[in-house]
Write an enzyme that holds these catalytic residues in place. Structure first.
Site, PDB file in Angstrom:
ATOM      1  N   ALA A   1       9.452  16.837  25.161  1.00 41.12           N
ATOM      2  CA  ALA A   1       9.243  15.755  25.788  1.00 41.12           C
ATOM      3  C   ALA A   1       8.280  14.953  24.520  1.00 41.12           C
ATOM      4  O   ALA A   1       7.973  14.941  23.804  1.00 41.12           O
ATOM      5  CB  ALA A   1       8.130  15.428  26.972  1.00 41.12           C
TER       6      ALA A   1
ATOM      7  N   GLU B   1      13.742  23.588  27.313  1.00 40.68           N
ATOM      8  CA  GLU B   1      13.567  23.351  29.362  1.00 40.68           C
ATOM      9  C   GLU B   1      14.828  22.401  29.642  1.00 40.68           C
ATOM     10  O   GLU B   1      15.839  23.041  30.213  1.00 40.68           O
ATOM     11  CB  GLU B   1      12.623  22.349  29.656  1.00 40.68           C
ATOM     12  CG  GLU B   1      11.200  23.240  29.262  1.00 40.68           C
ATOM     13  CD  GLU B   1       9.864  22.868  30.241  1.00 40.68           C
ATOM     14  OE1 GLU B   1       9.978  22.318  28.822  1.00 40.68           O
ATOM     15  OE2 GLU B   1       9.457  23.421  30.844  1.00 40.68           O
TER      16      GLU B   1
ATOM     17  N   GLU C   1       4.383  24.816  23.645  1.00 45.69           N
ATOM     18  CA  GLU C   1       3.766  23.761  23.787  1.00 45.69           C
ATOM     19  C   GLU C   1       2.016  24.312  23.751  1.00 45.69           C
ATOM     20  O   GLU C   1       0.765  23.144  23.826  1.00 45.69           O
ATOM     21  CB  GLU C   1       3.844  23.847  25.547  1.00 45.69           C
ATOM     22  CG  GLU C   1       5.179  22.950  26.082  1.00 45.69           C
ATOM     23  CD  GLU C   1       6.089  22.975  25.784  1.00 45.69           C
ATOM     24  OE1 GLU C   1       6.495  24.849  25.324  1.00 45.69           O
ATOM     25  OE2 GLU C   1       7.393  22.643  26.278  1.00 45.69           O
TER      26      GLU C   1
ATOM     27  N   GLY D   1      10.341  20.538  26.083  1.00 44.83           N
ATOM     28  CA  GLY D   1      11.301  19.805  27.021  1.00 44.83           C
ATOM     29  C   GLY D   1      12.705  19.025  26.981  1.00 44.83           C
ATOM     30  O   GLY D   1      13.134  19.787  27.731  1.00 44.83           O
TER      31      GLY D   1
HETATM   32  N1  COA Z   1       7.481  13.420  20.793  1.00 45.28           N
HETATM   33  C1  COA Z   1       7.542  12.665  20.400  1.00 45.28           C
HETATM   34  N2  COA Z   1       7.815  12.083  19.345  1.00 45.28           N
HETATM   35  C2  COA Z   1       8.871  12.785  18.846  1.00 45.28           C
HETATM   36  C3  COA Z   1       8.805  14.521  19.322  1.00 45.28           C
HETATM   37  C4  COA Z   1       8.344  14.434  20.325  1.00 45.28           C
HETATM   38  N3  COA Z   1       8.526  15.723  21.008  1.00 45.28           N
HETATM   39  N4  COA Z   1       9.382  14.939  17.982  1.00 45.28           N
HETATM   40  C5  COA Z   1       9.598  14.199  17.089  1.00 45.28           C
HETATM   41  N5  COA Z   1       8.470  13.043  17.758  1.00 45.28           N
HETATM   42  C6  COA Z   1       8.637  12.066  16.612  1.00 45.28           C
HETATM   43  C7  COA Z   1       8.103  12.280  15.258  1.00 45.28           C
HETATM   44  O1  COA Z   1       7.389  11.210  16.078  1.00 45.28           O
HETATM   45  C8  COA Z   1       8.349  11.256  14.427  1.00 45.28           C
HETATM   46  O2  COA Z   1       8.580   9.864  14.556  1.00 45.28           O
HETATM   47  P1  COA Z   1       7.356   8.732  13.215  1.00 45.28           P
HETATM   48  O3  COA Z   1       8.975   8.872  12.030  1.00 45.28           O
HETATM   49  O4  COA Z   1       7.973   7.747  14.461  1.00 45.28           O
HETATM   50  O5  COA Z   1       6.457   9.100  13.233  1.00 45.28           O
HETATM   51  C9  COA Z   1      10.311  11.396  14.153  1.00 45.28           C
HETATM   52  O6  COA Z   1      10.458  12.049  15.421  1.00 45.28           O
HETATM   53  C10 COA Z   1      10.594  12.720  13.254  1.00 45.28           C
HETATM   54  O7  COA Z   1       9.655  13.879  13.530  1.00 45.28           O
HETATM   55  P2  COA Z   1       9.225  14.637  12.149  1.00 45.28           P
HETATM   56  O8  COA Z   1       8.522  15.370  12.513  1.00 45.28           O
HETATM   57  O9  COA Z   1       9.173  13.227  10.880  1.00 45.28           O
HETATM   58  O10 COA Z   1      10.946  15.434  11.738  1.00 45.28           O
HETATM   59  P3  COA Z   1      10.078  16.436  10.936  1.00 45.28           P
HETATM   60  O11 COA Z   1      11.781  16.518  10.652  1.00 45.28           O
HETATM   61  O12 COA Z   1       9.405  16.606  10.381  1.00 45.28           O
HETATM   62  O13 COA Z   1      10.413  17.679  12.100  1.00 45.28           O
HETATM   63  C11 COA Z   1      10.256  18.980  14.546  1.00 45.28           C
HETATM   64  C12 COA Z   1      10.650  18.536  13.062  1.00 45.28           C
HETATM   65  C13 COA Z   1      11.472  19.161  15.276  1.00 45.28           C
HETATM   66  C14 COA Z   1       9.667  20.194  14.082  1.00 45.28           C
HETATM   67  C15 COA Z   1       8.721  17.883  14.431  1.00 45.28           C
HETATM   68  O14 COA Z   1       9.184  16.038  14.830  1.00 45.28           O
HETATM   69  C16 COA Z   1       8.164  18.656  15.674  1.00 45.28           C
HETATM   70  O15 COA Z   1       7.656  19.649  15.677  1.00 45.28           O
HETATM   71  N6  COA Z   1       8.463  17.459  17.214  1.00 45.28           N
HETATM   72  C17 COA Z   1       7.656  18.367  17.974  1.00 45.28           C
HETATM   73  C18 COA Z   1       7.846  19.464  18.476  1.00 45.28           C
HETATM   74  C19 COA Z   1       7.154  19.369  20.225  1.00 45.28           C
HETATM   75  O16 COA Z   1       6.158  20.327  20.442  1.00 45.28           O
HETATM   76  N7  COA Z   1       7.813  19.833  21.083  1.00 45.28           N
HETATM   77  C20 COA Z   1       7.217  20.107  22.732  1.00 45.28           C
HETATM   78  C21 COA Z   1       6.583  18.869  23.009  1.00 45.28           C
HETATM   79  S1  COA Z   1       6.054  19.050  24.691  1.00 45.28           S
END
Ligand code: COA
Length: 260
Positions: free
Chosen positions: A66, A115, A135, A112
């Protein structure tokens, strides 16, 4: 219909819905959830779409969760509403569609995103896919059905560990857990998913819809899956698909199903 965050095409009986926010790793914001609802509803109502495939654009992510930026300052009531509306509009909606939905998990499926994949009727992953429900690392729990569907798919102990550790598993571990049905090379993911869709399309859409309802009933509180099966089984006898399927078999020809 034009969308800002998804792509939707229907070819040869398969509706492919692609979540398309690659710069945010296809994170589900409100608008994307609304668009997914509309596209899924449209595909379900489209007689030409016998199977729906949901996937993510790019090679990195199916859906990275999400959109955290949208709910970071939510109150208790707003948080509850977010989960309730999302479940009704997208996650439960998918799980209960009559048209089979396959998630083609092409990369990160987190929060999400996992999910969403779990709400689909089954999942096929690319070999680079990574899955988890992180989460609790954000101070919240999965709110789009994850605490229910993950234990249903992988067992309670594995779900407890995955959710408590906020860890990620790779595609092969997901296969071993039964979270995904197949793992294929990323470049073959959509083609392979299409082959499975082709096998589904040979069968009666009305019977498939009845099977989905009967299977789901066994996982609903207060419903008896065996009773649901008896009821759905009986109803099949009143369908044109049943007439066609049995007559085709007896006359040694291939059935042409018109259901849906
Ligand atoms: N919500 C909002 N933005 C998200 C996102 C999320 N769940 N997941 C990734 N993004 C965005 C990042 O903020 C980033 O945006 P920016 O370039 O404007 O800063 C872009 O997507 C790329 O992500 P980034 O984190 O730079 O890539 P990465 O390769 O370093 O890491 C992940 C990849 C998937 C490990 C990391 O993005 C992550 O941990 N995301 C969140 C996962 C999460 O907790 N999901 C559950 C949400 S309830």
């Amino acid at each position: 219909m034009s969308y800002n965050n998804i792509l939707s095409t229907t070819t040869e009986g398969v509706a492919t819905i692609t979540i398309n926010r690659p710069s945010k790793l296809n994170a589900l914001n409100r608008e994307t959830i609304n668009e997914l609802h509309k596209a899924l509803k449209k595909a379900d109502e489209d007689r030409a779409a016998k199977v729906i495939i949901v996937t993510g654009s790019g090679e990195k992510a199916f859906v990275a969760g999400a959109d955290i930026s949208e709910f970071a300052d939510f109150s208790v009531s707003e948080g509850g509403k977010l989960a309730a509306e999302g479940q009704a509009k997208l996650f439960d909606f998918i799980a209960n569609l009559d048209t089979p939905v396959i998630a083609a998990v092409n990369g990160f499926a987190l929060g999400g995103g996992l999910e969403l994949a779990m709400a689909a009727h089954f999942r096929i992953a690319s070999d680079n896919a990574k899955m988890g429900l992180p989460e609790v690392s954000l101070g919240v729990i999965p709110g789009y059905g994850g605490t229910q569907r993950l234990p249903q798919l992988v067992g309670k102990g594995r779900a407890m560990e995955l959710i408590m550790t906020a860890g990620m598993i790779d595609a092969n571990q997901a296969l071993q857990y039964g979270l995904v049905n197949h793992v294929v090379a990323q470049e073959n993911l959509l083609e392979f998913t299409g082959v499975i869709a082709g096998k589904i399309m040979r069968n009666s859409p009305m019977a498939i819809a009845a099977a989905i309802r009967a299977i789901n009933a066994g996982f609903e509180d207060g419903e008896n899956g065996f009773d649901a099966e008896v009821m759905e089984f009986g109803k099949c006898f009143g369908t044109a698909d049943f007439q066609e399927g049995t007559q085709a078999f007896l006359n040694k020809r291939k059935p042409v199903f018109t259901g849906k």
